[in-house]
Design a protein around this motif. Sequence first.
Motif, PDB file in Angstrom:
ATOM      1  N   ALA A   1      15.232 -25.180 -30.135  1.00 16.84           N
ATOM      2  CA  ALA A   1      13.512 -25.170 -29.958  1.00 16.84           C
ATOM      3  C   ALA A   1      12.945 -24.666 -30.076  1.00 16.84           C
ATOM      4  CB  ALA A   1      14.230 -26.198 -29.211  1.00 16.84           C
ATOM      5  N   ALA A   2      13.176 -23.919 -29.119  1.00 20.76           N
ATOM      6  CA  ALA A   2      12.281 -22.512 -28.982  1.00 20.76           C
ATOM      7  C   ALA A   2      11.349 -22.386 -30.233  1.00 20.76           C
ATOM      8  CB  ALA A   2      12.055 -21.970 -27.323  1.00 20.76           C
ATOM      9  N   THR A   3      12.039 -21.261 -30.397  1.00 23.06           N
ATOM     10  CA  THR A   3      12.454 -20.335 -31.887  1.00 23.06           C
ATOM     11  C   THR A   3      11.746 -20.998 -33.513  1.00 23.06           C
ATOM     12  OG1 THR A   3      14.518 -19.180 -31.133  1.00 23.06           O
ATOM     13  CG2 THR A   3      13.496 -18.793 -33.626  1.00 23.06           C
TER      14      THR A   3
ATOM     15  N   GLU B   1       9.780 -28.684 -40.782  1.00 26.88           N
ATOM     16  CA  GLU B   1       9.940 -27.168 -40.665  1.00 26.88           C
ATOM     17  C   GLU B   1      10.427 -26.905 -39.065  1.00 26.88           C
ATOM     18  OE1 GLU B   1       8.073 -22.743 -40.397  1.00 26.88           O
ATOM     19  OE2 GLU B   1       6.626 -24.409 -41.590  1.00 26.88           O
ATOM     20  N   PRO B   2       9.713 -27.368 -37.664  1.00 32.58           N
ATOM     21  CA  PRO B   2      10.403 -27.403 -37.174  1.00 32.58           C
ATOM     22  C   PRO B   2      11.677 -28.117 -37.030  1.00 32.58           C
ATOM     23  CG  PRO B   2       8.017 -28.596 -35.917  1.00 32.58           C
ATOM     24  CD  PRO B   2       8.296 -28.474 -37.696  1.00 32.58           C
TER      25      PRO B   2
ATOM     26  N   ILE C   1       2.298 -31.390 -30.707  1.00 31.28           N
ATOM     27  CA  ILE C   1       2.343 -32.606 -30.576  1.00 31.28           C
ATOM     28  C   ILE C   1       3.719 -33.552 -31.731  1.00 31.28           C
ATOM     29  CG2 ILE C   1       1.140 -34.773 -30.925  1.00 31.28           C
ATOM     30  CD1 ILE C   1      -1.424 -34.085 -29.712  1.00 31.28           C
ATOM     31  N   MET C   2       3.748 -32.945 -33.232  1.00 34.83           N
ATOM     32  CA  MET C   2       4.671 -33.533 -33.575  1.00 34.83           C
ATOM     33  C   MET C   2       5.648 -33.163 -33.123  1.00 34.83           C
ATOM     34  SD  MET C   2       2.042 -35.845 -35.483  1.00 34.83           S
ATOM     35  CE  MET C   2       2.748 -36.368 -36.371  1.00 34.83           C
TER      36      MET C   2
ATOM     37  N   LEU D   1      11.480 -32.949 -32.237  1.00 35.15           N
ATOM     38  CA  LEU D   1      12.262 -31.941 -31.835  1.00 35.15           C
ATOM     39  C   LEU D   1      13.174 -32.527 -30.118  1.00 35.15           C
ATOM     40  CD1 LEU D   1      11.115 -28.202 -31.238  1.00 35.15           C
ATOM     41  CD2 LEU D   1      13.032 -29.079 -32.267  1.00 35.15           C
ATOM     42  N   ARG D   2      11.911 -33.360 -29.405  1.00 28.69           N
ATOM     43  CA  ARG D   2      12.254 -34.604 -28.035  1.00 28.69           C
ATOM     44  C   ARG D   2      13.609 -35.498 -28.430  1.00 28.69           C
ATOM     45  NH1 ARG D   2      14.143 -33.540 -22.714  1.00 28.69           N
ATOM     46  NH2 ARG D   2      13.496 -35.227 -22.250  1.00 28.69           N
TER      47      ARG D   2
END
Length: 544
Positions: free
Chosen positions: A139-141, A117-118, A371-372, A377-378
């Motif tokens: 990424a924030a959204t 999802e992210p 965390i996941m 994203l990173r």
Amino acid sequence: MAEQVRPDRPAERTDRLVLGLGVAGVLAVVGWGIFGRASLAAFGKSGLSWVISTFGWFFVVAADAFLVLSVVLAASRFGRIRLGADDDEPEFSTLAWVSMMFSTGMGIGLVFYAVAEPIQHYAAPPPAAGVQPQTGPAAATAMQYTLFHWTLHPWGIYAVAALALAYSTFRKGRGSRISAAFAPLLGARAYGPAGQAIDLLAVFATVFGSATSLGLGALQVAAGLDSATGVPDSTAVELVVIAALTAAFVVSAFTGLHKGIKWLSTSNVVLAVALMVFVFVAGPTIYTLEVLPASVGDYLSHLVVMSTRTGAFTDPAWLGSWTIFYWAWWISWAPFVGIFIARISRGRTVREFVTGVLLVPSAASVVWFAIMGGTALRVQRTGTRDLVADVGASAENALFGLLHALPLATVTTALAAVLVALFFVTGADSAALVLGSLSSRGALRPHRGVVVLWGVLIGAVAAALLLAGGLAALQQATILVALPFVVVMLGLAVSLVREMAVDPAVRPRPGLRRSGLAAAVRAARSYEEENPPPVTRWFHRPGR
């Protein structure tokens, strides 16, 4: 006169009407999925479009109402009511209670969407967010909407359903079924055809909501086998996975609640924590620590706007694929999770219950996704691995793509596959137990043969939906089945508030004695005296 049922002993016989119609309906869908895949897929697609365009707003309003109601009940004078006799103590330790609740309420979905999802929101942000894909704001959204879908709202839905059932079962001594909680609204009709219709709706919601989760689990276990062993992922492999894990569930079902489900739930939590700690340590630890408060702040600051957004000002198709799908999924799980959480929550106060159900799993979900999802994203932004491509190929590959970007990929991939498998068995076990209760006149310990039958049928529905269209078919079935159950949930909430208002533990304030509220309270108490719950007195003795 309603039939006398001892809620914590097996019912003398099953409800043949609910069981028969439920099994027939489920088998009809399974047959449709096997022999008419194209027509089932077309029906699901057209039905989904109609539901989202016509009732999308209804899902949004209902989900908000359940969250607000759960908070109000915990914060008000109703919070001191005990779910059971006034001197009852909790049946399970807090750790076991939280573990079973968390494993049952989220389970496979947390593992499936932890990375998917992210990354999907990062690659294609929600239209209303107005941010460019694959940027810092994206990424924030992504984290903001992920937390929105997985924290307070789903557990608010579960809290209302579970609280109504726990109150009806342990405080009022009725059977553990949805219809029994409608006694304040329906009176004796709650134990007749009207009650059976409510239980039947709960059966269908539970079967298809659970089948969605088990289908996701089969997709991810098959992807894990491909990643860890090189066995190509295919529909045939997914069906074999469903068959094997359903067989494992049958073994678990015969061990009962205090052994099988409790042990599996605790194991799930231990493995999930181990995997999360590994990703935290091996991944970008400092970045993850920064993501945690930032994502919580973004989520809370935009909560009202996100909670009230409908298709009027944003893309209805996006809402249907994400927010409305999630709300429908949680609502379809409400009878299953509600009955199960109610079953393990005897002896707790309403305030303790709602605080535990609403805040503890939500906080755990925040940490899990920070965390996941934050690590994913990173990894994507630094170019370590193209997770967007992994998700584009298939969402079930997202988690394994992340693990391959970290050390010990072979070990952690196998661990993740085992975790999903255990969540599969726990989910099927718990859902089948609830279905057995619904079709056995509310017995807390239904006949094991009935429990096994329902578990096998859930696996069959998951297989049929995968054959009919995979993930899309699973989502369509969830939303279609959840629509009528939204109405049941709203009735459940009204019934709960009406009955709690006259509970002996709650006294109207002196200033209300001459008000309309006081008159309503007196009328409800009169109803309670004239319509005592159908249960024997021994159930209320201390220690039972």
